[in-house]
Write a protein that holds these residues in place. Sequence first.
Motif: not given
Length: 334
Positions: A246-255
């Motif tokens: 899931d890319f949404t989780t990736l963006v959230s963790e990256s933020r």
Amino acid sequence: MRGFFEKMLPGYLSLPGPGEEGWFYGHIALFVLLLLGFILLLLRLEILKSIRLFLLKTRHSIDEKDRETRILRRENLREFEKKNSLYLRLERQIEYSGLRRRFESLSAGKLIVFEVIFVSAVYALSMLLFGYKAALIFAGLGFGTIQLILVHLKSRNLRAVNDELPKLLDFLGNYSYSSAEVISILSQISKYLEEPLRSALEECEMESRLTGDVNLALASMADKIEHPQFKQLVRNIEITSRYGADFTTLVSESRKSMRDYMSANADRRGMLSEAAINMGLLIVMSLIVLMVVNIMIGGGIINILFTTFVGHLAIAGMVFIFILFISQMFSLNK
């Protein structure tokens, strides 16, 4: 022949005529001079030919070394333990500084040649004007100037990426995409970003189209930017696209990771400011001590510093401390 020379060089050359004294020896001397002229001309042409062959061989050697470096750099993208060399480090310096965008043909070999020519020219000019001791100092300053320019350009690009990375994460969070669309999304986002991220994303999209290898294109893009958070983000995108996560989780963790990095970066900048203040106080106190000693001994402290062994040791110690401080500042600023 005599009339010709007298007409061309009146008053400078007068050849004796037939039957006159020295006629034979004059023509022998003229023949020898002409022969020497032809020999010197041939030697000059031979020297120019040798120089040309040497330059061509040097250029071929540099091109071959650059080709090997590019191949090794591509191989490193696929390996866990990366090989390292002087050429690879210089290639990364050129990439991180942004000089590759301005001078597309610039390579590590050409940068080394430029540094050698520049430092040699500075040394030769300083040698003629000030002597060999000053020439060594100016040559070192010339080399240091080139390195400082590279460091400044790298720091400027690092700050630019640091400012643009939150914007990149915001754009990624606004898209709903699958692993097959990640390169296309990055290409669309690149239009709204500043350099050097814009060029990195555009080149990634172009490379993925040419090679068809998305993972290698992403790894190559990460290798072009020095920022550690950008490298981590691209590495996570590559892993997520490979396994379909899931890319949404990736963006959230990256933020979240970016916020932590920004907080740590602020702490480092505070440490740098405090260290700069301390170094300034140390320099001021050193100058005050030198002035007091100069008054106590009745003058001559400058001569002691620059003409005695103890003075040279003191100056060398101060320069070493200053260089150590600058190196620590650059290391903390990364």
